[in-house]
Design a protein around this motif. Structure first.
Motif, short mmCIF file in Angstrom:
data_model
loop_
_atom_site.label_atom_id
_atom_site.label_comp_id
_atom_site.label_asym_id
_atom_site.label_seq_id
_atom_site.Cartn_x
_atom_site.Cartn_y
_atom_site.Cartn_z
N ASN A 1 42.40 59.57 44.96
CA ASN A 1 41.16 59.43 44.18
C ASN A 1 40.80 60.77 43.53
OD1 ASN A 1 40.18 56.61 45.27
ND2 ASN A 1 40.73 57.82 47.07
N PRO A 2 41.59 61.20 42.55
CA PRO A 2 41.37 62.53 41.96
C PRO A 2 40.02 62.67 41.26
CG PRO A 2 42.98 61.28 40.68
CD PRO A 2 42.73 60.51 41.93
N GLU A 3 39.42 61.56 40.86
CA GLU A 3 38.15 61.63 40.15
C GLU A 3 36.94 61.59 41.10
OE1 GLU A 3 38.21 62.22 36.96
OE2 GLU A 3 40.40 62.08 37.00
N ALA A 4 37.19 61.29 42.37
CA ALA A 4 36.07 61.14 43.31
C ALA A 4 35.44 62.49 43.65
CB ALA A 4 36.56 60.45 44.58
N VAL A 5 34.18 62.45 44.06
CA VAL A 5 33.46 63.64 44.49
C VAL A 5 33.55 63.74 46.01
CG1 VAL A 5 31.22 64.80 44.58
CG2 VAL A 5 31.90 63.51 42.53
N PHE A 6 34.07 64.85 46.50
CA PHE A 6 34.24 65.05 47.94
C PHE A 6 33.30 66.15 48.41
CE2 PHE A 6 38.12 62.99 46.67
CZ PHE A 6 38.44 62.17 47.75
N GLY A 7 32.67 65.92 49.56
CA GLY A 7 31.78 66.91 50.14
C GLY A 7 32.56 68.08 50.73
N GLU A 8 31.84 69.17 50.98
CA GLU A 8 32.47 70.34 51.59
C GLU A 8 32.91 70.02 53.01
OE1 GLU A 8 30.62 74.19 51.34
OE2 GLU A 8 29.45 73.59 49.59
N THR A 9 33.99 70.70 53.43
CA THR A 9 34.49 70.56 54.80
C THR A 9 34.62 71.95 55.41
OG1 THR A 9 36.75 70.54 53.91
CG2 THR A 9 35.74 68.40 54.38
N TRP A 10 33.99 72.14 56.55
CA TRP A 10 34.04 73.39 57.29
C TRP A 10 34.64 73.12 58.66
CZ3 TRP A 10 30.73 78.09 56.42
CH2 TRP A 10 30.24 78.15 55.12
N LEU A 11 35.53 74.01 59.09
CA LEU A 11 36.10 73.90 60.43
C LEU A 11 35.95 75.22 61.17
CD1 LEU A 11 37.75 72.46 62.65
CD2 LEU A 11 39.83 73.29 61.52
N PHE A 12 35.39 75.14 62.37
CA PHE A 12 35.25 76.30 63.26
C PHE A 12 36.23 76.12 64.41
CE2 PHE A 12 31.36 76.01 60.91
CZ PHE A 12 30.96 77.33 60.71
N PHE A 13 37.22 77.00 64.45
CA PHE A 13 38.27 76.92 65.48
C PHE A 13 38.31 78.22 66.26
CE2 PHE A 13 42.63 77.93 66.79
CZ PHE A 13 42.90 76.86 67.61
N GLY A 14 38.65 78.12 67.54
CA GLY A 14 38.78 79.31 68.37
C GLY A 14 39.82 79.10 69.45
N CYS A 15 40.42 80.21 69.88
CA CYS A 15 41.38 80.18 70.98
C CYS A 15 41.46 81.58 71.58
CB CYS A 15 42.75 79.71 70.49
SG CYS A 15 43.50 80.77 69.23
N ARG A 16 42.33 81.78 72.55
CA ARG A 16 42.43 83.08 73.20
C ARG A 16 43.13 84.11 72.31
NH1 ARG A 16 42.16 83.29 79.00
NH2 ARG A 16 41.32 81.34 79.85
N HIS A 17 44.34 83.77 71.86
CA HIS A 17 45.15 84.76 71.12
C HIS A 17 45.68 84.14 69.83
CE1 HIS A 17 45.11 87.43 74.60
NE2 HIS A 17 45.47 86.40 75.35
N ARG A 18 45.62 84.92 68.76
CA ARG A 18 46.12 84.46 67.47
C ARG A 18 47.60 84.09 67.54
NH1 ARG A 18 44.73 85.30 62.01
NH2 ARG A 18 42.99 86.64 62.64
N ASP A 19 48.39 84.91 68.25
CA ASP A 19 49.84 84.71 68.25
C ASP A 19 50.31 83.78 69.36
OD1 ASP A 19 50.13 86.42 66.08
OD2 ASP A 19 50.26 88.20 67.38
N GLY A 20 49.42 83.40 70.27
CA GLY A 20 49.87 82.58 71.39
C GLY A 20 49.44 81.12 71.34
N ASP A 21 48.18 80.87 70.95
CA ASP A 21 47.68 79.50 71.01
C ASP A 21 46.79 79.13 69.82
OD1 ASP A 21 45.83 80.52 73.98
OD2 ASP A 21 45.75 81.28 71.94
N TYR A 22 47.13 79.61 68.67
CA TYR A 22 46.47 79.21 67.43
C TYR A 22 47.12 77.89 67.00
CZ TYR A 22 44.43 79.80 62.71
OH TYR A 22 43.72 79.64 61.53
N LEU A 23 46.58 76.78 67.47
CA LEU A 23 47.19 75.47 67.24
C LEU A 23 47.07 75.06 65.77
CD1 LEU A 23 45.78 73.54 70.36
CD2 LEU A 23 47.73 75.10 70.22
#
Length: 751
Positions: free
Chosen positions: A613-635
């Motif tokens: 649906n390239p003509e449709a209007v889509f709302g903003e999407t925000w995601l807040f993600f967290g984990c212990r280590h960037r290099d170990g468990d950034y899923l």
């Protein structure tokens, strides 16, 4: 002589996992000992009761499930009483009390009980006893035991009040017929017989429970209707319980013999034994005990030889399940991570009826571990009869109210099948089970310790050594070797083996015919009563099942062995954790760790919708993600960054709680100022997030840990609303409640 007719009251329960049902049954069983007769019914069995004409006191015991929803067997009842066509005096004749079960680790604490109570009062019902709100997060018994203890006096008071009202009414009618007028000033039912108005209010509870730390000789006689913990005096015994004398020195050891002297023969001091699952210390070891009434046995169980070819295999309701092969298994975390996160992809293409939406949940049916089943067979002395057919029927002489053979026990199952697929042998044993085990324990010290653990005085020890550490029934039996219960006792007291729920981490639009989910392999450490650590039942089983085909980080997928066997799954009904149907509505998603899983499905769906649906209007999407280590468990790091690049994800806010960066004072100061948890990033983006939620009718989704993260996020959002609207905390709470009511603040959380 004619039989005395006991005054009656009604007990109605709504239960999802059996706790409310068990409490209701226990209430009905001991009613006769209080000179009362109880009519017990499930709220779903509306043909067995009629509140529209009920003139006896009614006791409701209800739990809450999901996101504050009623249990399945209370859903229709709640819908009926919420009908707007009912008049304000619909239940003006009704006299009720209510015990609500919940867990403060989850949102909408005791919401089902609160909903029923609010609606009953709206319809004119009168409360004869203060509502109890029992918190499974701190121990249901903290509220349940004193609430039930005070209930009997309240029921009798309500019955007396009803009888006097009827007498007054008859006299009034007689006077009226002679030209007089009835007295309309009769007082309402007295409340506050027991004040448990909030799960955090301990004062009223402490007046009904003897402190565990109080010495027996210093204790004062208990008030009427309460248990006493006095060793040298003999208080009146509350009906339905027993008072036991303090243990003698000879019986003071449970499974380990420890000298009583303070010094050894050579004069060196001995080390005093520490309290443990099998060992108690004064004042508990020297106290008289109030133990619950012995639960009445109600099942006759026999074993019959059977043809091995007739044995049932797999879950009992296999015909209603989807047997899906695992088409892909990937380890998402690296080897040095604290937790092991796995992604499983199921091939459901052979089951066209299995259609799901992003955010939907489904059940995985897993068996008990073979080693634990073998241990149970050994403890029961039935190893040689594992393939015998189990025949279960009701005892003709049972005194249990509403007794019935468990519906999930089919007639053609073997003992091995029963212990593998039917009973939750890892369930934490309830006090009723401990009380029943006492009767089958030969060692006097072990008997005494089991009595302590199920007693009022031993509640703190029960919570510490059994409940809080998740001790299983099989582990408890291992700690008390002289306890030899019959098979019937375990069937009566162990709950049904429940499937484990997981959230879909994919979209059918992106992966047609596939169903993905993510989980951490749960690890339970060794502790008192558990000599060795163990994995979670379902996550450990899944890990063992797919381990030969597991794709490790950096490993070539083509080198992976063939897919492991099938697993049985079933979509869960009434899923509400879904993205809004209005594509223009903004989405704010909070999902640290494996809590990000459903949002992967959200974003996959949104990306496909944007393409279609390239003509449709889509709302903003925000995601807040967290984990212990960037290099170990950034899923899902690459996939999330891809969503940002494609414009599907408007904002990706990440934080790493254990990445401290480089050494040095400047680096340490910078690390301290960085956001560590998702709630910190929420506060940093407060103005934008509150604008999305409050001004642009956005949706807030939270998925993950209930005990800490969900509470911290809730507090952060409340603080953000206070700042944005310039209101106090109470008004912020009302705004947050309105978001929940509008289904624009949704949670998928677990403990």
């Amino acid at each position: 002589m004619p039989c005395e007719v006991k005054p009656r009251f009604v007990v109605l329960y709504g239960s999802q996992k059996g706790q409310a049902e068990s409490l209701a049954e226990g209430l009905a069983e001991v009613a006769e000992e209080h000179g009362l007769a109880a009519d017990l019914s499930c709220l779903s069995h509306n043909e067995k009761y009629n509140l529209e004409t009920e003139n006896a006191p009614v006791v409701f015991i209800v739990s809450t499930t999901g996101d504050g929803e009623p249990p399945d067997n209370a859903l229709q009842f709640v819908k009926r009483i919420k009908e707007k066509t009912l008049s304000p005096d619909h239940y003006q004749h009704l006299c009720y009390a209510l015990l609500a079960l919940g867990d403060t680790n989850y949102a909408n604490f005791c919401n089902c009980g609160k909903t029923i109570e609010r609606r009953l009062q709206d319809l004119g019902a009168k409360q004869f006893y203060a509502t109890g709100y029992a918190d499974d997060g701190t121990g249901l018994e903290v509220v349940v035991e004193p609430w039930i203890e005070g209930l009997w006096k309240a029921i009798k008071g309500a019955l007396s009040k009803m009888a006097s009202d009827k007498t007054a009414l008859r006299k009034g009618q007689a006077a009226d017929s002679q030209g007089g007028s009835p007295d309309s000033t009769a007082p309402d039912v007295q409340l506050n017989l027991l004040t448990i108005t909030d799960h955090q209010d301990r004062e009223s509870i402490e007046t009904l429970i003897e402190p565990v730390s109080q010495s027996a000789t210093a204790a004062s006689p208990s008030a009427p209707g309460t248990h006493a913990a006095v060793s040298d005096l003999r208080p009146a015994v509350p009906t339905g319980s027993s008072v036991l004398a303090p243990q003698s020195p000879a019986a003071s050891t449970a499974s380990t013999s420890v000298p009583e002297t303070a010094t050894a023969d050579d004069g060196r001091p001995r080390v005093s034994p520490a309290a443990s699952l099998t060992w108690s210390l004064p004042p508990l070891s020297e106290s008289a005990l109030n133990v619950p009434a012995l639960p009445p046995p109600y099942l006759d169980v026999s074993l019959q030889e059977a043809d091995p070819g007739e044995q049932v295999v797999g879950p009992s309701n296999v015909e209603a399940l989807c047997a899906a092969p695992v088409s892909r298994a990937v380890q998402l975390t690296r080897g040095d991570s604290v937790k092991t996160a796995l992604l499983l992809e199921l091939d459901v293409s052979a089951h066209p009826m299995v259609t799901y939406h992003p955010g939907d949940a489904f059940d995985v049916f897993c068996p008990n571990r073979a080693a634990e089943v073998e241990e149970a067979l050994h403890r029961l002395g039935l190893s040689d009869q594992r393939n015998h057919r189990v025949h279960i029927c009701l005892r003709k002489d049972t005194k249990k109210k509403g007794a019935q053979v468990p519906s999930y026990m089919s007639s053609n199952i073997s003992l091995l099948y029963l212990l593998t697929w039917c009973l939750e042998i890892r369930s934490v044993p309830k006090k009723a089970l401990l009380r029943a085990l006492v009767e089958h324990t030969s060692h006097s010290g072990q008997r005494r310790r089991l009595q302590e653990l199920c007693s009022r005085q031993g509640s703190a020890d029960y919570n510490l050594y059994v409940r809080d550490c998740g001790l299983s029934a099989s582990e408890l039996l291992a700690a008390f070797p002289s306890c030899s219960p019959p098979l019937s006792l375990l069937i009566e007291h162990l709950p049904k083996l429940q499937p484990r729920p997981y959230s879909a981490a994919s979209s059918c639009l992106r992966h047609p015919g596939k169903l993905r989910f993510v989980f951490n392999v749960i690890e339970f450490p060794a502790r008192c009563g558990r000599p060795a650590g163990r994995r979670g039942l379902c996550t450990g089983w899944l890990f063992d099942l797919i381990n030969p085909a597991l794709l490790l980080p950096g490993k070539d997928e083509s080198s992976v062995s063939p897919a492991p066997p099938k697993i049985h799954v079933r979509l869960r009904p009434n899923c509400s954790f879904r993205p809004p149907t209005d594509l223009s509505a903004p989405l704010v998603m909070v999902g640290p760790g494996t809590g990000v899983a459903p949002f992967i499905g959200f974003l996959q769906q949104r990306e496909q919708q944007r393409k279609e649906n390239p003509e449709a209007v889509f709302g903003e999407t925000w995601l807040f993600f967290g984990c212990r280590h960037r290099d170990g468990d950034y899923l899902f790091r690459e996939e999330l960054e891809g969503f940002v690049s494609s414009g599907t994800l408007s904002q990706l806010k990440v934080c790493f709680s254990r990445d401290d960066g480089e050494e040095g004072e400047a680096a340490a100061a910078a690390a301290a100022s960085r956001p560590r948890y998702v709630q910190h990033n929420l506060l940093l983006a407060s103005r934008c997030v509150t604008d999305l939620l409050l001004q642009r009718n956005g949706y807030l989704y939270v998925c993950g840990d209930a005990k800490n993260m969900a509470k911290d996020v809730n507090n952060a959002v409340m603080e953000m609303i206070q700042t944005a609207l310039q209101v106090d905390q109470l008004d912020a709470m009302k705004t947050l409640a309105a978001l929940r009511e509008e289904r624009r603040y949704l949670q998928d959380i677990w403990g």
